[in-house]
Write a protein that holds these residues in place. Structure first.
Motif, PDB file in Angstrom:
ATOM      1  N   LYS A 102      10.036 -10.796   1.651  1.00 34.20           N
ATOM      2  CA  LYS A 102      10.898 -10.358   0.550  1.00 34.20           C
ATOM      3  C   LYS A 102      10.482 -11.018  -0.765  1.00 34.20           C
ATOM      4  CE  LYS A 102      15.019  -9.103   3.208  1.00 34.20           C
ATOM      5  NZ  LYS A 102      16.471  -9.308   3.429  1.00 34.20           N
ATOM      6  N   GLY A 103      10.144 -12.307  -0.700  1.00 37.39           N
ATOM      7  CA  GLY A 103       9.705 -12.985  -1.919  1.00 37.39           C
ATOM      8  C   GLY A 103       8.448 -12.355  -2.492  1.00 37.39           C
ATOM      9  N   ARG A 104       7.506 -12.009  -1.623  1.00 38.38           N
ATOM     10  CA  ARG A 104       6.279 -11.366  -2.093  1.00 38.38           C
ATOM     11  C   ARG A 104       6.558  -9.962  -2.629  1.00 38.38           C
ATOM     12  NH1 ARG A 104       1.566 -13.515   0.031  1.00 38.38           N
ATOM     13  NH2 ARG A 104       0.559 -12.075  -1.433  1.00 38.38           N
ATOM     14  N   VAL A 105       7.512  -9.262  -2.011  1.00 37.64           N
ATOM     15  CA  VAL A 105       7.871  -7.915  -2.466  1.00 37.64           C
ATOM     16  C   VAL A 105       8.504  -7.962  -3.855  1.00 37.64           C
ATOM     17  CG1 VAL A 105       9.498  -6.020  -2.058  1.00 37.64           C
ATOM     18  CG2 VAL A 105       8.032  -6.834  -0.200  1.00 37.64           C
ATOM     19  N   VAL A 106       9.377  -8.939  -4.076  1.00 38.66           N
ATOM     20  CA  VAL A 106       9.981  -9.093  -5.414  1.00 38.66           C
ATOM     21  C   VAL A 106       8.885  -9.323  -6.455  1.00 38.66           C
ATOM     22  CG1 VAL A 106      11.405 -10.610  -6.844  1.00 38.66           C
ATOM     23  CG2 VAL A 106      12.227  -9.888  -4.607  1.00 38.66           C
ATOM     24  N   ALA A 107       7.910 -10.156  -6.119  1.00 44.26           N
ATOM     25  CA  ALA A 107       6.801 -10.412  -7.039  1.00 44.26           C
ATOM     26  C   ALA A 107       6.018  -9.130  -7.335  1.00 44.26           C
ATOM     27  CB  ALA A 107       5.879 -11.485  -6.463  1.00 44.26           C
ATOM     28  N   GLU A 108       5.806  -8.293  -6.303  1.00 44.84           N
ATOM     29  CA  GLU A 108       5.104  -7.026  -6.510  1.00 44.84           C
ATOM     30  C   GLU A 108       5.934  -6.071  -7.366  1.00 44.84           C
ATOM     31  OE1 GLU A 108       2.111  -5.883  -5.764  1.00 44.84           O
ATOM     32  OE2 GLU A 108       1.502  -7.827  -4.970  1.00 44.84           O
ATOM     33  N   TRP A 109       7.236  -6.100  -7.158  1.00 43.12           N
ATOM     34  CA  TRP A 109       8.146  -5.274  -7.971  1.00 43.12           C
ATOM     35  C   TRP A 109       8.010  -5.664  -9.449  1.00 43.12           C
ATOM     36  CZ3 TRP A 109      14.188  -5.232  -6.962  1.00 43.12           C
ATOM     37  CH2 TRP A 109      14.797  -4.386  -7.889  1.00 43.12           C
ATOM     38  N   ALA A 110       8.070  -6.957  -9.709  1.00 46.11           N
ATOM     39  CA  ALA A 110       7.925  -7.417 -11.094  1.00 46.11           C
ATOM     40  C   ALA A 110       6.558  -7.030 -11.663  1.00 46.11           C
ATOM     41  CB  ALA A 110       8.112  -8.937 -11.145  1.00 46.11           C
ATOM     42  N   ARG A 111       5.545  -7.112 -10.836  1.00 45.27           N
ATOM     43  CA  ARG A 111       4.197  -6.755 -11.282  1.00 45.27           C
ATOM     44  C   ARG A 111       4.116  -5.280 -11.662  1.00 45.27           C
ATOM     45  NH1 ARG A 111      -0.448  -4.973  -8.776  1.00 45.27           N
ATOM     46  NH2 ARG A 111      -2.414  -5.656  -9.723  1.00 45.27           N
ATOM     47  N   LEU A 112       4.795  -4.422 -10.911  1.00 47.43           N
ATOM     48  CA  LEU A 112       4.833  -2.996 -11.254  1.00 47.43           C
ATOM     49  C   LEU A 112       5.447  -2.776 -12.629  1.00 47.43           C
ATOM     50  CD1 LEU A 112       5.902  -1.136  -7.975  1.00 47.43           C
ATOM     51  CD2 LEU A 112       3.685  -1.074  -9.085  1.00 47.43           C
ATOM     52  N   LEU A 113       6.559  -3.463 -12.861  1.00 47.70           N
ATOM     53  CA  LEU A 113       7.230  -3.320 -14.157  1.00 47.70           C
ATOM     54  C   LEU A 113       6.332  -3.790 -15.297  1.00 47.70           C
ATOM     55  CD1 LEU A 113      10.779  -4.636 -13.171  1.00 47.70           C
ATOM     56  CD2 LEU A 113      10.110  -2.249 -13.563  1.00 47.70           C
ATOM     57  N   TRP A 114       5.553  -4.813 -15.034  1.00 44.10           N
ATOM     58  CA  TRP A 114       4.667  -5.357 -16.064  1.00 44.10           C
ATOM     59  C   TRP A 114       3.429  -4.484 -16.263  1.00 44.10           C
ATOM     60  CZ3 TRP A 114       0.777  -9.643 -14.568  1.00 44.10           C
ATOM     61  CH2 TRP A 114      -0.047  -9.951 -15.664  1.00 44.10           C
TER      62      TRP A 114
ATOM     63  N   SER B  90       0.831  -1.208   0.000  1.00 44.71           N
ATOM     64  CA  SER B  90       0.000   0.000   0.000  1.00 44.71           C
ATOM     65  C   SER B  90       0.867   1.261   0.000  1.00 44.71           C
ATOM     66  CB  SER B  90      -0.915  -0.008   1.224  1.00 44.71           C
ATOM     67  OG  SER B  90      -1.682   1.176   1.284  1.00 44.71           O
ATOM     68  N   ARG B  91       1.929   1.244   0.816  1.00 51.91           N
ATOM     69  CA  ARG B  91       2.817   2.416   0.862  1.00 51.91           C
ATOM     70  C   ARG B  91       3.541   2.612  -0.477  1.00 51.91           C
ATOM     71  NH1 ARG B  91       8.504   3.150   3.857  1.00 51.91           N
ATOM     72  NH2 ARG B  91       8.632   5.430   3.761  1.00 51.91           N
ATOM     73  N   ALA B  92       3.967   1.509  -1.083  1.00 54.02           N
ATOM     74  CA  ALA B  92       4.645   1.613  -2.377  1.00 54.02           C
ATOM     75  C   ALA B  92       3.719   2.224  -3.433  1.00 54.02           C
ATOM     76  CB  ALA B  92       5.128   0.233  -2.830  1.00 54.02           C
ATOM     77  N   HIS B  93       2.467   1.821  -3.427  1.00 51.02           N
ATOM     78  CA  HIS B  93       1.532   2.373  -4.413  1.00 51.02           C
ATOM     79  C   HIS B  93       1.168   3.822  -4.094  1.00 51.02           C
ATOM     80  CE1 HIS B  93       0.835  -0.975  -7.088  1.00 51.02           C
ATOM     81  NE2 HIS B  93       0.802  -1.796  -6.048  1.00 51.02           N
ATOM     82  N   LEU B  94       1.178   4.191  -2.828  1.00 52.10           N
ATOM     83  CA  LEU B  94       1.013   5.601  -2.476  1.00 52.10           C
ATOM     84  C   LEU B  94       2.127   6.427  -3.105  1.00 52.10           C
ATOM     85  CD1 LEU B  94      -0.096   8.018  -0.790  1.00 52.10           C
ATOM     86  CD2 LEU B  94       1.329   7.199   1.111  1.00 52.10           C
ATOM     87  N   HIS B  95       3.368   5.945  -2.985  1.00 53.66           N
ATOM     88  CA  HIS B  95       4.506   6.646  -3.577  1.00 53.66           C
ATOM     89  C   HIS B  95       4.438   6.604  -5.110  1.00 53.66           C
ATOM     90  CE1 HIS B  95       7.234   7.616  -0.132  1.00 53.66           C
ATOM     91  NE2 HIS B  95       6.343   6.828   0.473  1.00 53.66           N
ATOM     92  N   ARG B  96       3.923   5.512  -5.649  1.00 56.43           N
ATOM     93  CA  ARG B  96       3.776   5.450  -7.109  1.00 56.43           C
ATOM     94  C   ARG B  96       2.781   6.498  -7.601  1.00 56.43           C
ATOM     95  NH1 ARG B  96      -0.071   3.766 -10.121  1.00 56.43           N
ATOM     96  NH2 ARG B  96      -1.152   2.678  -8.435  1.00 56.43           N
ATOM     97  N   ARG B  97       1.670   6.630  -6.917  1.00 57.93           N
ATOM     98  CA  ARG B  97       0.652   7.604  -7.334  1.00 57.93           C
ATOM     99  C   ARG B  97       1.143   9.029  -7.193  1.00 57.93           C
ATOM    100  NH1 ARG B  97      -2.563   3.853  -4.462  1.00 57.93           N
ATOM    101  NH2 ARG B  97      -2.509   5.162  -2.585  1.00 57.93           N
ATOM    102  N   GLN B  98       1.913   9.280  -6.143  1.00 63.75           N
ATOM    103  CA  GLN B  98       2.325  10.650  -5.868  1.00 63.75           C
ATOM    104  C   GLN B  98       3.672  11.023  -6.490  1.00 63.75           C
ATOM    105  OE1 GLN B  98       0.186  12.712  -4.484  1.00 63.75           O
ATOM    106  NE2 GLN B  98      -1.257  11.023  -4.202  1.00 63.75           N
ATOM    107  N   GLY B  99       4.570  10.030  -6.677  1.00 60.58           N
ATOM    108  CA  GLY B  99       5.898  10.361  -7.165  1.00 60.58           C
ATOM    109  C   GLY B  99       6.361   9.586  -8.382  1.00 60.58           C
ATOM    110  N   GLY B 100       5.612   8.577  -8.780  1.00 59.75           N
ATOM    111  CA  GLY B 100       6.004   7.815  -9.957  1.00 59.75           C
ATOM    112  C   GLY B 100       6.500   6.420  -9.606  1.00 59.75           C
ATOM    113  N   LEU B 101       6.740   5.647 -10.654  1.00 57.59           N
ATOM    114  CA  LEU B 101       7.113   4.244 -10.498  1.00 57.59           C
ATOM    115  C   LEU B 101       8.432   4.068  -9.770  1.00 57.59           C
ATOM    116  CD1 LEU B 101       6.267   1.351 -11.238  1.00 57.59           C
ATOM    117  CD2 LEU B 101       7.568   1.603 -13.354  1.00 57.59           C
ATOM    118  N   ASP B 102       9.388   4.922 -10.038  1.00 52.37           N
ATOM    119  CA  ASP B 102      10.706   4.779  -9.401  1.00 52.37           C
ATOM    120  C   ASP B 102      10.617   4.929  -7.883  1.00 52.37           C
ATOM    121  OD1 ASP B 102      11.885   4.349 -11.828  1.00 52.37           O
ATOM    122  OD2 ASP B 102      12.532   6.423 -12.112  1.00 52.37           O
TER     123      ASP B 102
END
Length: 602
Positions: A416-428, A384-396
């Protein structure tokens, strides 16, 4: 904790021991209660002559206790009584003010506070002002009659204004659906003939009635008949009010009689109580009176303070009302900062979204940070926090959050394994780069062989890709490689392996190449067949990686190739099949609910 050197040794050690127990289990109400009770007996009972250390210790313990459990109205009264015996009226007043601020809809606490003010204050206006504050806070309660009785009793003592003010209170009360509505109306009707007509109703209604009566009688207001006729009509109007109040009371009595615990307690409510609160709120919302509905919600979130669903419902209902932003924020703050356990994340994440909506992005981020400080590595909050930053500051900015988690040595391998999966999902999903996402998955796969969430996401990712027409079997090869890794190299529970394999078999039927029949049949035997022919699983159980080794060991030890038998367990009456079914991810022959612990791909 305060210096307790002034206490006797047994008092000191008892209090210190209880305080240590509280610090070790901060949520244990029984230990807290013992600690508070212990303070009440210090020095044989607190008074103005008690030692400063004892007084300080008592205040500190009460303050800590009521900060943790602010809805226990009885303890606010106890604390106020202690302060009165220690420091006098002003100190007790401050405690009562803190109490009614913490639990503003407590009839008992307001009644005690007003009674205390009557006994200790000689300024009638100050006392009346306090009663009016209490009336606004608890006057609509179905069981508010003790408060109204105390208010009426106070006004009856004021000789010059007693009749007028008592009648005005009754004129307010007869409109409120409450337990003892009838006796208030009876007294109101007894007093009505002795009141000026101007006191019987609003001036607009009286002026309208007067005009109608004068027209009908063909005379002016100087005629006594006008006064008698008006009183009769106003009395009939009051009877209509009585019948309406009676009807409203009867409708609410259905729900009120089912409320067995209207006050707060740390023990859970039974399901029947929760269902009744839901139905009662449904009823009041349909009635559509904002004041009554909000008051019922306030009652509900006292009795159900630890239940996230009612706080969420309250906030959502309030959000639907026009111009109520601050009220909504206040609900979220009370729920998240005081009442709902930290394990209830939905209320806090919804609050963060609300603050983001109102433009307070820093507050929304602060909510996430506070949650992660209390529950480090909580995946839903991290995402949730990562997507907050994505909405407000971008994907990076979002990826930066994920990298911080991956660099944290205290974060679990599962997170960490779930976070890596979410990272890949963002890129996709958000960058539109499936090749980069695939690279993240493949480069990190060897680190997370035991993380089911990683492999589920990896498989779902490849399953969702559009096949390359130039390489018709490219998707098939990637999916097969994932399934092979899961089955032969992974350390996942058998239930997850089975579910991934089943989904892959469905893919083979619907989209696989022409040569998949043999592969499908082999997988069917492996996954759905008995343990004795499950070659892959046996190989993983063997120390040398050979299925024959596991087979021979089981035959030698148990006389059976499929189930390990433990003699000690048999003597205890335990089933030898329990371990086998647990290895398969099930609770029994058909699992706990008749099916395996399935991974949902839909």
């Amino acid at each position: 904790m305060a210096d307790l050197n002034g206490l006797h040794d047994d008092e000191y050690f008892s209090l210190k021991e209880l305080n240590t127990a509280v610090l070790e289990d901060i949520d244990n109400f029984e230990v807290w209660e013992k600690l508070v009770r212990a303070t009440e007996t210090l020095d044989g009972g607190l008074n103005r002559n008690s030692s400063p250390n004892t007084i300080h210790a008592t205040r500190e313990i009460y303050n800590r206790f009521l900060a943790k459990f602010p809805l226990f109205f009885g303890y606010w009264k106890k604390y106020a009584d202690l302060e009165f015996s220690i420091a006098g009226t002003e100190s007790a007043d401050l405690i009562y003010e803190r109490g009614v601020a913490s639990i503003s809809n407590s009839v008992d606490l307001w009644q005690n506070y007003c009674n205390f003010k009557v006994e200790t204050c000689h300024d009638v206006n100050v006392i009346r002002e306090l009663f009016e504050r209490g009336a606004l806070c608890v006057g609509l309660d179905f069981l508010s009659h003790p408060f109204w009785d105390k208010y009426i009793e106070f006004e009856e003592r004021q000789e010059e204004t007693a009749t007028t003010n008592v009648f005005r209170i009754l004129n307010r009360v007869i409109h409120i659906p409450m337990h003892q509505y009838a006796r208030y109306f009876e007294r109101f009707r007894q007093m009505s003939p002795f009141q000026p007509i101007s006191e019987l109703f609003e001036s607009e209604i009286i002026d309208q009635f007067r005009g109608d009566v004068e027209t009908e009688l063909g005379t002016d207001s100087s005629n006594p008949e006008v006064d008698r006729t008006m009183r009769t009509r106003l009395d009939n109007l009051h009877l209509e009010i009585f019948h309406r109040t009676q009807t409203e009371t009867t409708k609410r009595w259905t729900y009120e009689q089912e409320i067995k615990r209207p006050y707060f307690h740390v023990e859970e409510l039974d399901e029947a109580q929760l269902v009744n609160w839901r139905k009662y709120l449904d009823f009041e919302e349909v009635e559509g009176v904002f004041q009554r509905t909000s008051f019922l919600y306030e009652r509900c979130v006292v009795a159900c303070a630890y239940y996230e669903e009612f706080w969420l419902r309250y906030a959502r209902w309030m959000y639907a009302q026009p111009d109520r932003e601050e009220e909504v924020r206040n609900i979220y703050i009370r729920a998240s900062c005081i009442y709902c356990p930290i394990s209830r994340v939905s209320i806090r994440l919804t609050w963060a979204m609300f603050e983001e909506m109102t433009g307070r992005v820093s507050v929304a981020n602060g909510i996430h940070e506070a949650m992660l400080e209390a529950v480090p590595g909580h995946l839903e909050t991290i995402v949730s926090r990562a997507h907050l930053h994505r909405r407000q500051g971008g994907l990076d900015d979002a990826i930066k959050i994920f990298k911080e988690v991956l660099d944290d040595p205290q974060c679990s391998i599962t997170t960490k394994g779930r976070v890596v999966a979410e990272w890949a999902r963002l890129l996709w999903k958000y960058k539109g780069k499936p090749d980069e996402a695939r690279q993240v998955f493949s480069k990190n796969a060897h680190w997370y062989m035991g993380v089911g969430g990683f492999w589920i996401s990896y498989f779902k990712f490849e399953l969702a890709q559009q096949p390359d027409p130039k390489q018709s079997d490219s998707q098939y090869k990637r999916l097969r490689q994932i399934v092979d890794d899961v089955r032969k190299k992974g350390q996942l529970p058998p239930s997850i392996v089975k579910d991934i394999t089943h989904t892959y078999m469905e893919y083979l039927i619907e989209e696989g190449p022409s040569s998949i029949a043999k592969e499908y049949m082999e997988l069917d035997c492996e996954v759905n067949g008995p343990f004795s022919i499950n070659i892959t699983h046996k190989a993983k159980l063997a120390t040398d990686g050979k299925p024959e080794t596991t087979h021979r060991r089981m035959v030698l030890e148990n006389g059976h190739p499929g189930v390990e038998v433990n003699e000690a367990q048999l003597r205890k009456g335990e089933s030898p099949y329990t371990k086998y079914y647990l290895q398969q991810g099930e609770q029994g022959p058909t699992g706990s609910n008749g099916q395996s612990a399935a991974m949902r791909f839909s």
